[in-house]
Scaffold this motif. Structure first.
Motif, PDB file in Angstrom:
ATOM      1  N   SER A 184      32.188  25.567  33.437  1.00 36.96           N
ATOM      2  CA  SER A 184      32.794  26.089  34.652  1.00 36.96           C
ATOM      3  C   SER A 184      32.436  27.173  35.207  1.00 36.96           C
ATOM      4  O   SER A 184      32.429  27.555  36.299  1.00 36.96           O
ATOM      5  N   ALA A 185      32.515  28.079  34.287  1.00 35.41           N
ATOM      6  CA  ALA A 185      31.942  29.701  34.423  1.00 35.41           C
ATOM      7  C   ALA A 185      30.695  29.647  35.195  1.00 35.41           C
ATOM      8  O   ALA A 185      30.778  30.578  36.318  1.00 35.41           O
ATOM      9  N   LEU A 186      29.836  28.998  34.850  1.00 34.44           N
ATOM     10  CA  LEU A 186      28.590  29.019  35.524  1.00 34.44           C
ATOM     11  C   LEU A 186      28.605  28.450  36.973  1.00 34.44           C
ATOM     12  O   LEU A 186      28.013  29.022  37.842  1.00 34.44           O
ATOM     13  N   VAL A 187      29.297  27.285  37.265  1.00 31.62           N
ATOM     14  CA  VAL A 187      29.410  26.743  38.605  1.00 31.62           C
ATOM     15  C   VAL A 187      30.526  27.701  39.390  1.00 31.62           C
ATOM     16  O   VAL A 187      30.100  27.654  40.697  1.00 31.62           O
ATOM     17  N   ARG A 188      31.417  28.499  38.623  1.00 34.53           N
ATOM     18  CA  ARG A 188      31.961  29.503  39.631  1.00 34.53           C
ATOM     19  C   ARG A 188      31.128  30.712  39.960  1.00 34.53           C
ATOM     20  O   ARG A 188      31.273  31.009  41.001  1.00 34.53           O
ATOM     21  N   ALA A 189      30.339  30.877  39.147  1.00 36.12           N
ATOM     22  CA  ALA A 189      29.298  31.946  39.611  1.00 36.12           C
ATOM     23  C   ALA A 189      28.443  31.517  40.731  1.00 36.12           C
ATOM     24  O   ALA A 189      27.971  32.305  41.416  1.00 36.12           O
ATOM     25  N   ILE A 190      28.092  30.290  40.721  1.00 37.93           N
ATOM     26  CA  ILE A 190      27.307  29.977  41.874  1.00 37.93           C
ATOM     27  C   ILE A 190      28.095  29.929  43.281  1.00 37.93           C
ATOM     28  O   ILE A 190      27.820  30.261  44.147  1.00 37.93           O
ATOM     29  N   GLU A 191      29.306  29.445  42.791  1.00 38.56           N
ATOM     30  CA  GLU A 191      30.433  29.332  44.220  1.00 38.56           C
ATOM     31  C   GLU A 191      30.776  30.758  44.717  1.00 38.56           C
ATOM     32  O   GLU A 191      30.623  30.916  45.996  1.00 38.56           O
ATOM     33  N   THR A 192      30.977  31.648  43.950  1.00 32.57           N
ATOM     34  CA  THR A 192      31.283  33.043  44.448  1.00 32.57           C
ATOM     35  C   THR A 192      30.017  33.663  45.111  1.00 32.57           C
ATOM     36  O   THR A 192      30.282  34.611  45.600  1.00 32.57           O
ATOM     37  N   SER A 193      28.885  33.362  44.755  1.00 32.48           N
ATOM     38  CA  SER A 193      27.767  34.070  45.336  1.00 32.48           C
ATOM     39  C   SER A 193      27.171  33.487  46.779  1.00 32.48           C
ATOM     40  O   SER A 193      26.165  34.008  47.377  1.00 32.48           O
ATOM     41  N   LEU A 194      28.074  32.253  47.150  1.00 30.77           N
ATOM     42  CA  LEU A 194      27.545  31.653  48.429  1.00 30.77           C
ATOM     43  C   LEU A 194      28.029  32.154  49.688  1.00 30.77           C
ATOM     44  O   LEU A 194      28.981  33.088  49.512  1.00 30.77           O
ATOM     45  N   THR A 195      27.459  31.797  50.708  1.00 30.63           N
ATOM     46  CA  THR A 195      27.888  32.325  52.184  1.00 30.63           C
ATOM     47  C   THR A 195      29.138  31.491  52.277  1.00 30.63           C
ATOM     48  O   THR A 195      29.723  30.657  51.774  1.00 30.63           O
ATOM     49  N   GLU A 196      29.804  32.135  53.303  1.00 30.73           N
ATOM     50  CA  GLU A 196      31.052  31.391  53.750  1.00 30.73           C
ATOM     51  C   GLU A 196      31.087  29.622  54.062  1.00 30.73           C
ATOM     52  O   GLU A 196      31.861  28.978  53.844  1.00 30.73           O
TER      53      GLU A 196
END
Length: 277
Positions: free
Chosen positions: A239-251
Motif C-alpha cells: 500500500s505504501a508503494l501504490v500511495r507513492a504512485i498516487e501522490t505523484s500523479l496529476t489531478e
C-alpha cells in the motif's frame, strides 16, 4: 501427484538465509497508472532493493484490499490494462532480469475467464514464479493450485492472526515458495500490527512449516520494516508503494516525472533498512 520443481523463489530465500537477513517483497499493481510507467517501475525495483516482486493483477472488485490498492487497480483498468498486458510485462522484465522472482497476486475471476490452462501456460512461459490468489481456499486446490504446481509455479497461501492450528494444516498442505503472514485482520493498508505479537505468530508458524514466512499488511516505513523483519524471512510492502504512485500523479491521474522515482526511492529506503538490520 505434484512434483517439486525448484523456483527462483526457492533460490532467492535460500540466498537470503545465507545472508542472514529478511528479504524485501514489494507489491505494485500492473498497469498503474499506465502500462509504460508501470513497466519502468517494475524494471527498477530490483536495483532499488526489492528481493521478490508481487505484481498485482488488476480486478474491478478487489474485496480484500484497502482504498489505496483498490484505487491502483481501478487506475490500471481505466488505462486499459488486460491480463495479456500483465503477462507481457513479465516477459519484458525477463529480457534483462533472469533472477528476481515475480509473483502474480490477485483474484480468481480474471484467471478463470482467461481461462485457467491458458493463463497457467502463458504465466510459466513468461517467467512468472508464483501465484497468490486470495479468494481460492485450500478446498479448491484442484481448481488452480495443483495445476500451477505441475507447471513449476509456486502457489503461495496467506495465514492470518485468526488462522488456528487446525486450519493452518489445511493452508500449508499445498503451499510452496513462502507463507504470507497477514499481520492484521482486515484489509490492506490498515494500521500496523504490534511487532511483538508478530514475532510470536511467526514463531508459531515456523513450528508448523519449513517454508519461509513473509510478513505484510500495514508496513509503510523503513523503521516498521526493520521491526517486522525480526524472526521473519521477508517483509511485504504494498500500500505504501501504490500511495507513492498516487501522490505523484496529476489531478487527472496521469504520471509525472516524479512517479517512477518516488516509488523507487521509497524501496531504496526500505531495502537499506532490511540490509542493515
Amino acid at each position: 501427484m505434484t512434483k517439486k520443481i525448484e523456483t527462483r523463489i526457492d533460490r532467492r530465500f535460500a540466498a537470503l538465509k545465507k545472508e542472514g537477513r529478511a528479504g524485501l517483497v514489494t507489491f505494485i499493481t500492473a498497469g498503474d497508472p499506465d502500462l509504460e510507467t508501470s513497466k519502468a517501475i517494475l524494471a527498477g525495483l530490483p536495483k532499488a532493493g526489492a528481493d521478490v516482486i508481487e505484481l498485482g493483477m488488476p480486478f474491478s472488485d478487489p474485496m480484500a484490499d484497502g482504498p489505496a490498492i483498490q484505487a491502483s487497480s481501478l487506475r490500471a483498468l481505466k488505462a486499459g490494462q488486460k491480463m495479456r498486458d500483465t503477462l507481457e510485462m513479465v516477459r519484458d522484465f525477463r529480457k534483462t532480469d533472469a533472477d528476481t522472482p515475480i509473483v502474480l497476486m490477485g483474484y480468481y475471476n480474471p484467471i478463470y475467464v482467461y481461462p485457467n490452462d491458458a493463463f497457467l501456460d502463458e504465466a510459466a512461459e513468461a517467467g512468472v514464479d508464483g501465484l497468490i490468489v486470495v479468494d481460492l481456499p485450500p478446498e479448491a486446490d484442484d481448481e488452480l493450485c495443483l495445476p500451477a504446481i505441475e507447471r513449476g509455479l509456486n502457489f503461495i497461501r496467506l495465514a492470518t492472526p485468526t488462522t488456528d492450528d487446525k486450519r493452518l494444516t489445511k493452508v500449508l498442505k499445498n503451499t510452496s515458495g513462502f507463507l504470507y503472514y497477514v499481520s492484521i485482520t482486515g484489509i490492506t493498508g490498515a494500521s500496523s500490527a504490534n511487532p511483538d505479537d508478530v514475532q510470536l505468530q511467526v514463531a508459531r508458524l515456523k513450528k508448523a512449516t519449513t517454508l519461509p514466512v513473509a510478513v505484510g499488511f500495514g508496513v509503510r516505513t523503513p523503521e516498521q520494516a526493520r521491526e517486522m523483519a525480526k524472526g521473519a524471512d521477508g517483509v511485504v510492502v504494498g500500500s505504501a508503494l501504490v500511495r507513492a504512485i498516487e501522490t505523484s500523479l496529476t489531478e487527472d491521474g496521469r504520471a509525472t516525472g516524479n512517479t517512477v522515482g518516488s516509488v523507487l526511492s521509497l524501496v531504496e529506503g526500505l531495502g537499506a533498512a532490511l540490509r542493515a538490520s
